[in-house]
Motif scaffolding. Structure first.
Motif, PDB file in Angstrom:
ATOM      1  N   VAL A  47      44.467  33.921  40.748  1.00 53.12           N
ATOM      2  CA  VAL A  47      44.002  33.725  42.127  1.00 53.12           C
ATOM      3  C   VAL A  47      43.481  35.044  42.696  1.00 53.12           C
ATOM      4  O   VAL A  47      42.449  35.072  43.378  1.00 53.12           O
ATOM      5  N   VAL A  48      44.150  36.149  42.393  1.00 54.97           N
ATOM      6  CA  VAL A  48      43.703  37.461  42.871  1.00 54.97           C
ATOM      7  C   VAL A  48      42.294  37.754  42.357  1.00 54.97           C
ATOM      8  O   VAL A  48      41.443  38.270  43.091  1.00 54.97           O
ATOM      9  N   GLU A  49      42.021  37.421  41.102  1.00 50.22           N
ATOM     10  CA  GLU A  49      40.675  37.639  40.552  1.00 50.22           C
ATOM     11  C   GLU A  49      39.638  36.826  41.307  1.00 50.22           C
ATOM     12  O   GLU A  49      38.537  37.312  41.572  1.00 50.22           O
ATOM     13  N   HIS A  50      39.964  35.592  41.669  1.00 46.08           N
ATOM     14  CA  HIS A  50      39.031  34.773  42.448  1.00 46.08           C
ATOM     15  C   HIS A  50      38.809  35.367  43.836  1.00 46.08           C
ATOM     16  O   HIS A  50      37.692  35.376  44.355  1.00 46.08           O
ATOM     17  N   VAL A  51      39.876  35.881  44.446  1.00 40.11           N
ATOM     18  CA  VAL A  51      39.763  36.499  45.774  1.00 40.11           C
ATOM     19  C   VAL A  51      38.895  37.747  45.696  1.00 40.11           C
ATOM     20  O   VAL A  51      38.008  37.961  46.532  1.00 40.11           O
ATOM     21  N   LYS A  52      39.102  38.559  44.662  1.00 46.26           N
ATOM     22  CA  LYS A  52      38.296  39.774  44.495  1.00 46.26           C
ATOM     23  C   LYS A  52      36.828  39.432  44.289  1.00 46.26           C
ATOM     24  O   LYS A  52      35.947  40.087  44.843  1.00 46.26           O
ATOM     25  N   ALA A  53      36.566  38.406  43.495  1.00 49.69           N
ATOM     26  CA  ALA A  53      35.177  38.006  43.242  1.00 49.69           C
ATOM     27  C   ALA A  53      34.515  37.516  44.520  1.00 49.69           C
ATOM     28  O   ALA A  53      33.359  37.852  44.808  1.00 49.69           O
ATOM     29  N   ALA A  54      35.242  36.740  45.314  1.00 48.69           N
ATOM     30  CA  ALA A  54      34.673  36.235  46.570  1.00 48.69           C
ATOM     31  C   ALA A  54      34.416  37.381  47.545  1.00 48.69           C
ATOM     32  O   ALA A  54      33.405  37.400  48.249  1.00 48.69           O
ATOM     33  N   TYR A  55      35.314  38.360  47.564  1.00 45.88           N
ATOM     34  CA  TYR A  55      35.114  39.524  48.437  1.00 45.88           C
ATOM     35  C   TYR A  55      33.899  40.333  47.983  1.00 45.88           C
ATOM     36  O   TYR A  55      33.099  40.768  48.801  1.00 45.88           O
ATOM     37  N   ALA A  56      33.763  40.506  46.672  1.00 43.00           N
ATOM     38  CA  ALA A  56      32.615  41.253  46.130  1.00 43.00           C
ATOM     39  C   ALA A  56      31.301  40.542  46.451  1.00 43.00           C
ATOM     40  O   ALA A  56      30.272  41.196  46.629  1.00 43.00           O
ATOM     41  N   ARG A 102      44.301  37.463  52.222  1.00 45.44           N
ATOM     42  CA  ARG A 102      44.362  36.559  51.073  1.00 45.44           C
ATOM     43  C   ARG A 102      45.048  37.234  49.878  1.00 45.44           C
ATOM     44  O   ARG A 102      45.795  36.598  49.145  1.00 45.44           O
ATOM     45  N   LEU A 103      44.775  38.508  49.695  1.00 43.22           N
ATOM     46  CA  LEU A 103      45.397  39.244  48.605  1.00 43.22           C
ATOM     47  C   LEU A 103      46.909  39.302  48.786  1.00 43.22           C
ATOM     48  O   LEU A 103      47.671  39.068  47.840  1.00 43.22           O
ATOM     49  N   GLU A 104      47.350  39.575  49.989  1.00 42.25           N
ATOM     50  CA  GLU A 104      48.782  39.626  50.301  1.00 42.25           C
ATOM     51  C   GLU A 104      49.430  38.272  50.049  1.00 42.25           C
ATOM     52  O   GLU A 104      50.492  38.181  49.420  1.00 42.25           O
ATOM     53  N   ARG A 105      48.788  37.208  50.530  1.00 41.25           N
ATOM     54  CA  ARG A 105      49.344  35.863  50.336  1.00 41.25           C
ATOM     55  C   ARG A 105      49.404  35.486  48.859  1.00 41.25           C
ATOM     56  O   ARG A 105      50.363  34.862  48.412  1.00 41.25           O
ATOM     57  N   ALA A 106      48.383  35.880  48.103  1.00 41.19           N
ATOM     58  CA  ALA A 106      48.368  35.560  46.669  1.00 41.19           C
ATOM     59  C   ALA A 106      49.458  36.328  45.925  1.00 41.19           C
ATOM     60  O   ALA A 106      50.127  35.777  45.049  1.00 41.19           O
ATOM     61  N   MET A 107      49.629  37.590  46.252  1.00 44.97           N
ATOM     62  CA  MET A 107      50.603  38.419  45.528  1.00 44.97           C
ATOM     63  C   MET A 107      52.051  38.061  45.870  1.00 44.97           C
ATOM     64  O   MET A 107      52.954  38.330  45.085  1.00 44.97           O
ATOM     65  N   THR A 108      52.276  37.474  47.037  1.00 50.24           N
ATOM     66  CA  THR A 108      53.648  37.124  47.425  1.00 50.24           C
ATOM     67  C   THR A 108      53.939  35.636  47.268  1.00 50.24           C
ATOM     68  O   THR A 108      55.017  35.183  47.636  1.00 50.24           O
ATOM     69  N   ALA A 109      52.995  34.888  46.706  1.00 48.35           N
ATOM     70  CA  ALA A 109      53.185  33.441  46.526  1.00 48.35           C
ATOM     71  C   ALA A 109      54.340  33.184  45.554  1.00 48.35           C
ATOM     72  O   ALA A 109      54.488  33.867  44.547  1.00 48.35           O
ATOM     73  N   ARG A 110      55.136  32.174  45.881  1.00 41.67           N
ATOM     74  CA  ARG A 110      56.249  31.801  45.016  1.00 41.67           C
ATOM     75  C   ARG A 110      55.981  30.467  44.311  1.00 41.67           C
ATOM     76  O   ARG A 110      56.455  30.253  43.206  1.00 41.67           O
TER      77      ARG A 110
END
Length: 184
Positions: free
Chosen positions: A14-23, A35-43
C-alpha cells in the motif's frame, strides 16, 4: 477479510501505491503524509482498504487524475523579470570575483536566496565553485605541477566569476566547469 491482520508486506504494498500516487501529483504533501501514516500503522485489511479506495475508487478503478495546469512562463524558471533579482544574482558572482569568494555568495544565498529561486541558483553555483577553487588551492601546492597551475586556476576563477555575473544580469543560467557541488 476486513478484520484479517496485515503483514509488513501488505503495508509496504500500500505504501508503494501511495508513493506512486504522490509522485504522479494526485495529492499534496500533507495528504501524502496522512496516507503514509495510516498505511504504516494499519493493523487489519479494513484499515488499508480506505486508503486504496481513495487511490483507486471503491471498485479498484483508478480515480481520474486531475490534469496538471499547463506550465506558464511564470511557473517555468527561465529567469526573473525583476531587475533587483538579476542584480543580486550578479553581485553573488561579482563579490566572489573581487575577493569575497565565500562570504559574497553566502550573503546572497542566505538573504535573497530564501525568496528568489533565481538568486539562490546563482549564489549556490558561485559558492560551490569558489569552495572548489579554495580546496584546489589548498591541495595543489603539494605537487610541483600544482604550484605552477595555481595562478592559472586563480585567473580562470576570476574570469569565470565575471562571466557568471554577466550571465546573471542577462537572465541566463550559468554553470561553472569542474565544480564540486557540495552545497545543495
Amino acid at each position: 477479510m476486513e478484520q484479517l491482520r496485515v503483514t509488513n508486506q501488505d503495508r509496504e504494498h500500500v505504501v508503494e501505491h501511495v508513493k506512486a500516487a504522490y509522485a504522479e501529483g494526485r495529492f499534496d504533501e500533507l495528504e501524502f503524509e496522512d496516507r503514509l501514516e495510516r498505511a504504516m500503522t494499519a493493523r487489519t485489511h479494513g484499515d488499508l482498504m480506505p486508503i486504496m479506495s481513495e487511490l483507486y475508487g471503491p471498485r479498484g478503478v483508478p480515480m481520474p487524475r486531475p490534469v496538471p495546469p499547463r506550465a506558464t512562463p511564470a511557473r517555468m524558471h527561465t529567469g526573473p523579470t525583476e531587475s533587483p533579482e538579476r542584480l543580486a544574482a550578479s553581485a553573488a558572482h561579482g563579490l566572489a570575483a573581487i575577493g569575497f569568494p565565500i562570504v559574497g555568495p553566502l550573503i546572497f544565498l542566505l538573504t535573497g536566496g530564501k525568496t528568489s529561486p533565481y538568486i539562490r541558483q546563482h549564489a549556490l553555483e558561485a559558492l560551490n565553485f569558489h569552495l572548489t577553487v579554495i580546496g584546489a588551492s589548498i591541495l595543489l601546492p603539494i605537487t610541483v605541477v600544482g604550484v605552477v597551475l595555481l595562478p592559472v586556476i586563480w585567473v580562470a576563477a576570476f574570469v569565470l566569476s565575471i562571466a557568471g555575473a554577466v550571465s546573471a544580469l542577462t537572465e541566463g543560467s550559468f554553470r561553472y566547469p569542474m565544480t564540486l557541488r557540495l552545497v545543495k
